[in-house]
Enzyme design. Structure first.
Site, PDB file in Angstrom:
ATOM      1  N   ASN A 187       0.833  -1.204   0.000  1.00 40.18           N
ATOM      2  CA  ASN A 187       0.000   0.000   0.000  1.00 40.18           C
ATOM      3  C   ASN A 187       0.871   1.259   0.000  1.00 40.18           C
ATOM      4  O   ASN A 187       0.573   2.249  -0.672  1.00 40.18           O
ATOM      5  CB  ASN A 187      -0.927   0.007   1.216  1.00 40.18           C
ATOM      6  CG  ASN A 187      -2.047  -1.005   1.093  1.00 40.18           C
ATOM      7  OD1 ASN A 187      -2.405  -1.413  -0.006  1.00 40.18           O
ATOM      8  ND2 ASN A 187      -2.596  -1.430   2.213  1.00 40.18           N
ATOM      9  N   GLU A 188       1.947   1.201   0.789  1.00 41.97           N
ATOM     10  CA  GLU A 188       2.867   2.332   0.845  1.00 41.97           C
ATOM     11  C   GLU A 188       3.538   2.536  -0.507  1.00 41.97           C
ATOM     12  O   GLU A 188       3.748   3.657  -0.951  1.00 41.97           O
ATOM     13  CB  GLU A 188       3.922   2.082   1.924  1.00 41.97           C
ATOM     14  CG  GLU A 188       4.785   3.300   2.235  1.00 41.97           C
ATOM     15  CD  GLU A 188       5.612   3.087   3.487  1.00 41.97           C
ATOM     16  OE1 GLU A 188       5.117   3.415   4.584  1.00 41.97           O
ATOM     17  OE2 GLU A 188       6.746   2.590   3.382  1.00 41.97           O
ATOM     18  N   MET A 189       3.866   1.425  -1.174  1.00 38.58           N
ATOM     19  CA  MET A 189       4.437   1.504  -2.518  1.00 38.58           C
ATOM     20  C   MET A 189       3.491   2.234  -3.461  1.00 38.58           C
ATOM     21  O   MET A 189       3.917   3.066  -4.280  1.00 38.58           O
ATOM     22  CB  MET A 189       4.738   0.110  -3.059  1.00 38.58           C
ATOM     23  CG  MET A 189       5.200   0.109  -4.515  1.00 38.58           C
ATOM     24  SD  MET A 189       5.394  -1.561  -5.182  1.00 38.58           S
ATOM     25  CE  MET A 189       7.060  -1.902  -4.658  1.00 38.58           C
TER      26      MET A 189
END
Length: 339
Positions: A183-185
């Protein structure tokens, strides 16, 4: 290069203020009094400087670049309007590029299970090797660089990512298995802050979600990759080249990362080094208490340790600000003392 756009924009502003004058004139017309502006000054040289600025920002600020070209082309049709617009656009660029405290921001996205490798990357490569300050690095799993108790992790990541000049994605098997990391990616990709993909040792997969082809990423344990990071950040932030210091810290990182690869995969990486309880770290501190300004060789010989072991524990003690490294121009060796 960081600072070049600011310099050119400032030159445009100063030239315009000094050399270009807009003089208001009154024109009688029948029963009316009309006002107009007479533009005086070295317009040709001002245009040359604006075109230079336009060229410098074309990749970083394409929309502003297009507006500048529009007002340069339309100058003769309504000089005061276009001159005012160009003045405003120049000030806007200066505001965006103006150096300020805490300007450097590097966002590192990684799995918390890879904390040891990432910690050594920030210590040896970014801080000691290149000269990036700790407060200018956002790294979620390292306490002094990341999130404090009580803060909202989502808003904290978002605010730091928005400010970041660079986003480093440390891709590993652990990263691929983490929904949070993926998700951070996605957030990093959306902001597009000079995204760089780096593969950690032992990475074994053909893709990461829908965003990254590992074949296009660089191995973090490659001297070529590290030298490229060093060169890019030095040029971007106009930092001085540390010469031999860079080579030494790069090698320390490579030695450390090679040592991690030899450890049993079942051993949690966070336990590979435990500086708070390590008898080796305590022994090094005691030695430096009695023998300040010792070199790595001095410590290795006195305590009967390998060079890699000494370097690993010194890097952690440096990151905890328990010791200080001091350059010695005579022996060309780094010496250490208590902080």
């Amino acid at each position: 290069m960081r600072g070049e756009i600011y310099k050119i924009a400032l030159e445009c502003k100063e030239f315009e203020e000094k050399e270009i004058k807009a003089i208001k004139t009154v024109i009688p017309y029948k029963n009316l009094v009309l006002s107009d502006y007479l533009i005086k000054g070295d317009i040709k040289n001002y245009e040359k400087k604006l075109l230079c600025l336009k060229e410098a920002i074309k990749n970083k600020y394409p929309s502003i670049c297009a507006q500048m070209q529009e007002h340069i082309d339309g100058y003769d049709s309504d000089r005061i309007v276009h001159l005012s617009a160009l003045r405003t656009l120049t000030k806007c660029i200066i505001s965006l590029e103006e150096p300020c405290s805490g300007e450097i921001k590097i966002f590192i996205s990684h799995s918390s299970k890879d904390e040891t490798i990432v910690r050594n990357f920030t210590d040896q490569i970014l801080k000691l090797g290149i000269g990036i300050e700790a407060q200018d690095i956002f790294c979620t799993s390292i306490e002094e660089l990341g999130i404090k108790n009580g803060e909202d992790i989502r808003s904290h990541i978002k605010s730091n990512l928005q400010m970041a000049d660079f986003a480093f994605l440390m891709i590993s098997n652990n990263y691929k298995k983490s929904e949070i990391c993926l998700n951070e990616m996605g957030a990093v990709w959306a902001y597009d802050n000079n995204v760089r993909f780096y593969l950690l040792p032992g990475t074994e997969f053909n893709s990461v979600g829908w965003l990254c082809d590992p074949k296009k990423a660089n191995a973090i344990d490659s001297p070529i990759t590290l030298d490229a990071i060093h060169q890019e950040l030095m040029e971007f932030y106009q930092l001085p080249d540390k010469g031999m210091e860079w080579s030494r810290h790069r090698q320390t990182f490579l030695d450390n990362i090679a040592n991690y690869s030899k450890n049993d995969d079942k051993t949690p990486q966070s336990n590979i080094l435990s500086p708070s309880t390590s008898s080796i770290s305590k022994a090094i501190l005691n030695l430096l208490k009695n023998r300040p300004y010792s070199t790595i060789d001095d410590i290795r010989t006195s305590l009967g340790l390998s060079t890699i072991t000494v370097k690993r524990h010194l890097s952690i003690l440096l990151s905890e600000n328990k010791i200080i490294g001091v350059g010695c121009t005579n022996s060309k060796k780094y010496r250490y003392r208590l902080a």
